[in-house]
Design an enzyme around this catalytic site. Structure first.
Site, mmCIF file in Angstrom:
data_model
loop_
_atom_site.group_PDB
_atom_site.id
_atom_site.type_symbol
_atom_site.label_atom_id
_atom_site.label_comp_id
_atom_site.label_asym_id
_atom_site.label_seq_id
_atom_site.Cartn_x
_atom_site.Cartn_y
_atom_site.Cartn_z
ATOM 1 N N HIS A 26 19.100 -15.972 -11.334
ATOM 2 C CA HIS A 26 19.641 -15.317 -12.524
ATOM 3 C C HIS A 26 19.210 -13.849 -12.617
ATOM 4 O O HIS A 26 18.024 -13.530 -12.606
ATOM 5 C CB HIS A 26 19.174 -16.083 -13.765
ATOM 6 C CG HIS A 26 19.807 -15.654 -15.037
ATOM 7 N ND1 HIS A 26 21.071 -16.034 -15.404
ATOM 8 C CD2 HIS A 26 19.341 -14.868 -16.043
ATOM 9 C CE1 HIS A 26 21.363 -15.520 -16.583
ATOM 10 N NE2 HIS A 26 20.335 -14.802 -16.990
ATOM 11 N N SER B 100 23.589 -11.313 -18.274
ATOM 12 C CA SER B 100 22.958 -12.406 -19.010
ATOM 13 C C SER B 100 23.397 -12.372 -20.477
ATOM 14 O O SER B 100 24.582 -12.445 -20.766
ATOM 15 C CB SER B 100 21.434 -12.327 -18.864
ATOM 16 O OG SER B 100 20.819 -13.494 -19.369
ATOM 17 N N ASP C 135 21.433 -19.963 -10.243
ATOM 18 C CA ASP C 135 21.241 -19.542 -11.638
ATOM 19 C C ASP C 135 20.583 -20.668 -12.425
ATOM 20 O O ASP C 135 21.211 -21.672 -12.747
ATOM 21 C CB ASP C 135 22.576 -19.155 -12.268
ATOM 22 C CG ASP C 135 22.395 -18.321 -13.526
ATOM 23 O OD1 ASP C 135 21.474 -18.627 -14.302
ATOM 24 O OD2 ASP C 135 23.148 -17.360 -13.717
#
Length: 314
Positions: free
Chosen positions: A288, A159, A254
């Protein structure tokens, strides 16, 4: 009349809230994040030992070492996620993930605790991260000196940490690391990029909002900033990436950085002329950074094994 102590100037719940007096509120409890101490006598599940070190007055790290050591080990420099505004190397979820990764990959990991935006300019985030990478390269810790293989140094970010890892790889292409150490590879997992796309309303995304209103409110559009838009026209060519191989990991669902955006980066990298080895993983049905949130699931376990294979050069 609302006092400056309570007047909100930027509200990005459930992540962060900023008040007029400069106070920043982070909602870690909503994400089950908390501090966890290192395990110098080894983690009972993975048999991985960990310790905390101070790099300088602003930067620290947590190091991880497997119990069984038969040869020099690859070194992973890990940058935690959190969009550059959240998280710590000393939080439970990152600690648990790294125990599993180090156990599977038979490597040493250095999890970097860098300063966060918006209290600090985003350049500070990258400078702290570079300082940690240079510290690793200089081999100033006994675990690294005794057990580390400096011909196998990897950087890994997820991330926001993947954004950092990308920027570190780009910088390593322009500047030498201490002792002329080279980056063997980079892992970018669910990277935090903001790249314009004809089929995605990027300007109304959480990623765009956080960068433009919290992280870098004075820099204008994220589209014009090579730190967050790797394909920015004013930025350096991706051919300058300073690693010999790169693993890109995407997930199907995501919600932070849509797949179309990440694929745009992949296309740009392939067109750039970068002469390294590129590998790509798409995990179907997951969201995610699921491997940080739930690292013990079957899909996360399989993904960690793929990360480990990349580090082991298999």
């Amino acid at each position: 009349m609302v006092s400056e102590d309570n007047e909100v100037v930027a509200d990005h719940y459930p992540f962060i809230r900023i008040y007029k007096n400069g106070r920043v509120e982070r909602f870690y409890h909503l994400h089950n994040f908390c501090y966890i101490p290192p395990a110098p006598d080894s983690d009972p599940v993975t048999d991985v030992s960990s310790k905390d070190v101070t790099i300088n007055s602003h930067v620290s790290a947590r190091l991880y070492l497997p119990k069984t050591i038969n040869q020099k080990l690859p070194i992973i420099v890990f940058y935690h996620g959190g969009g550059l505004i959240l998280g710590s190397a000393f939080f439970n979820k990152f600690h648990h993930f790294l125990n599993l990764l180090v156990s599977e990959s038979k490597s040493i990991a250095v999890s970097v605790d860098y300063r966060l935006a918006p209290e600090h300019d985003v350049s500070t985030v990258y400078e702290d991260s570079w300082t940690a990478l240079q510290w690793v390269a200089s081999s100033q810790d006994s675990w690294l000196t005794s057990y580390g293989d400096f011909d196998k140094v990897f950087i890994f970010g997820e991330s926001g940490g993947a954004n950092i890892a990308f920027n570190m790889a780009m910088r390593a292409g322009r500047e030498k690391l201490n002792r002329d150490v080279k980056l063997n590879g980079s892992i970018l997992a669910c990277p935090y990029f903001v790249i314009p796309h004809e089929n995605v309303d990027v300007e109304n995304s959480a990623a765009y909002e956080l960068w433009s209103k919290v992280i870098c409110p004075k820099l204008g559009s994220p589209f014009d900033c090579p730190m967050i838009n790797p394909l920015c026209k004013t930025g350096p060519s991706l051919s300058e990436l300073g690693c010999s191989k790169l693993l890109m990991c995407m997930v199907e669902k995501d919600e932070m950085v849509p797949g179309e955006i990440q694929m745009k980066f992949v296309e740009g990298l392939k067109k750039s002329g970068w002469n390294g080895e590129f590998m790509f993983i798409l995990v179907e049905g997951e969201s995610h950074s699921f491997f940080i949130e739930n690292p013990d699931t079957e899909r996360a376990t399989d993904l960690i094994k793929q990360f480990a294979s990349f580090v082991q050069c298999k």
